[in-house]
Scaffold this active site. Sequence first.
Site, PDB file in Angstrom:
ATOM      1  N   GLU A  47      47.009  42.608  40.125  1.00  0.00           N
ATOM      2  CA  GLU A  47      45.610  42.966  40.094  1.00  0.00           C
ATOM      3  C   GLU A  47      44.712  41.998  39.783  1.00  0.00           C
ATOM      4  OE1 GLU A  47      46.318  47.597  38.049  1.00  0.00           O
ATOM      5  OE2 GLU A  47      46.777  45.776  36.587  1.00  0.00           O
TER       6      GLU A  47
ATOM      7  N   ASP B 158      41.510  45.554  44.369  1.00  0.00           N
ATOM      8  CA  ASP B 158      40.640  44.486  43.790  1.00  0.00           C
ATOM      9  C   ASP B 158      40.455  43.458  44.639  1.00  0.00           C
ATOM     10  OD1 ASP B 158      41.373  46.453  41.717  1.00  0.00           O
ATOM     11  OD2 ASP B 158      42.954  45.237  40.890  1.00  0.00           O
TER      12      ASP B 158
ATOM     13  N   MET C 280      35.213  52.311  29.152  1.00  0.00           N
ATOM     14  CA  MET C 280      34.824  51.118  29.958  1.00  0.00           C
ATOM     15  C   MET C 280      36.125  50.404  30.144  1.00  0.00           C
ATOM     16  SD  MET C 280      32.251  47.966  29.534  1.00  0.00           S
ATOM     17  CE  MET C 280      33.051  47.290  27.839  1.00  0.00           C
ATOM     18  N   ASN C 281      36.391  49.591  31.239  1.00  0.00           N
ATOM     19  CA  ASN C 281      37.605  48.729  31.574  1.00  0.00           C
ATOM     20  C   ASN C 281      37.152  47.536  32.415  1.00  0.00           C
ATOM     21  OD1 ASN C 281      38.099  51.228  33.297  1.00  0.00           O
ATOM     22  ND2 ASN C 281      39.535  49.877  34.413  1.00  0.00           N
ATOM     23  N   ASP C 282      37.827  47.115  33.544  1.00  0.00           N
ATOM     24  CA  ASP C 282      37.493  46.082  34.016  1.00  0.00           C
ATOM     25  C   ASP C 282      36.007  45.668  34.297  1.00  0.00           C
ATOM     26  OD1 ASP C 282      39.917  46.843  34.479  1.00  0.00           O
ATOM     27  OD2 ASP C 282      40.256  46.691  36.720  1.00  0.00           O
TER      28      ASP C 282
END
Length: 580
Positions: free
Chosen positions: A238, A184, A58-60
């Site tokens: 980002e 993004d 999992m990231n952002d």
Amino acid sequence: MRKHLSSFLTLCFLVLVYGTPTIIATGRSMIDGIFLPSQKIEQPYRTGYHFQPPSNWMNDPNGPMLYKGVYHFFYQYNPEGATFGTIVWGHAVSHDLVNWIHLDPAIYPTDEADINSCWSGSAAILPGNTPAMLYTGSDSKSRQVQDLAWPKNLSDPFLREWVKHTGNPIITPPAGVKDDCFRDPSTAWVGPDGVWRIVVGGDRDNNGMAFLYQSTDFLNWTRYEQPLAGAASTGTWECPDFFPVPLNSTNGVDTSSYSGRVRHVMKAGFEGHDWYTIGTYTPDRENFLPQNGISLSGSTLDLRYDYGNFYASKSFFDDSKNRRVLWAWVPEKDSQDDDIEKGWAGLQTFPRALWIDRGGKQLIQWPVEEIESLHENQVKLQNKKLTSGSVVEIQGITAAQADVTISFKLEDLKEAEVLDTSSADPQVLCTERGASSKGAFGPFGVLAMASKDLKEQTAIFFRVFQSQNGRYSVLMCSDLSRSTVRSTIDTTSFGGFVDIDPQHNEISLRNLIDHSIIESFGAGGKTCITSRIYPEFLNYEEAHLFAFNNGSQSVKISQVSAWSMKSAEFVVDQIAKSAM
């Protein structure tokens, strides 16, 4: 007239998106497994009350929102393993931001506009309470393009199924921007003219930018001639976030709010950190003017949300409680082999409320009030003097899963170390003058996730300096150099200055301790540091918590309020479970 225009355009959007063919966004059920391993033995580094999926990478955080009384949290997720790969949008829901139900992934790579991955994006709630999701797709040519999706069934409060606009992509990289440096999209806002706006992160010639786009129907977007913000030599921006904060209030406001009683925050991620500046936004000229000349250049003088292991943050306005809520990804600091062995990687911070301080100079962050539902077995301590070299255990709580606030009072500050910190790098200072480096006032603070013999310990502490003209500065550090005896762990220390006058104010420190993560809030949330820790001892019943003072001058603990923390509930939606 503007309100009517916005409503009319939204009606046109609804007719277009629900009256035309769509592509199913969800590709498959949650096949990554439901097994939640024991924290004490099989998975000592899994957390008790921080969000993470049952397994895998999992990231952002993506598209957090409140819809029909249900909080939705989406996140970058690899359903195939514990390392970065082809990314989908994981999805979970909650009624209180504490306990969560895991759902099937919401958006999967299914067509040309996102076939290589569905990357980060944001939610917008259109008039009529209709959610729409803008996100970055990695298309068949590996370009980063912006795509649109919306719920298939608005009557489902969990919004389990999503469909994609057949006209994706709706935005492609502009001239002069590399195909892999444009991503993004932010939360959309409506200007006084009834026109929608978003920013998208990118760069030109290594100069970071927030490209501004406008739309009257949420489907067709036009790039404005100038970026809304930018900075030289930062690389790609980002996960940009742009939102208003009201002055003289701890409340939040809707992202489209605009008046003389608000300031705007521009946040961008680069160099592994989330930087922000506060300023004035003029929508009719599309101008954002940072105050006090503070930009987003990445210098030690610039503002950051968090000075530790914290990135790709995303905020949303919670209209049920009139607050702005912030999430962020907390990456691992062990090795990739470790992640594969344990079967997961990545945490989220506990949700934080966010507002501007009274002076209008910086943002304040504080865990949302719902965290108190996990409190149990409170321990209090008052008026305890810590002489030089003191180490005092705070007993009676579960030290591996706790919420601890401690306040320090200092006297006779003329003995403070003399150091001009006006241009100093706080992380360098914390590394050079760690917890074992004796000063005058400091280091003093807490030793968290400590073994009984103190061979392993994470020191979160303060240190006070004075300049030649008698001005005081307070340094806050998270010293990870002794957090583990394992040699494969990144134990880089973190630090930030705290905007507080220790002559007239006590210095408070709150720590959310949860096995392999510590979130630290200095001076009521003025300075925040998040750390990941991996002590070798595996029996968390043997974890200890201490207050300490390694300065030559005594400090006084005016108050300690410590709670053991119950574990939050993380369950899997029965529909997702039955589909496996």
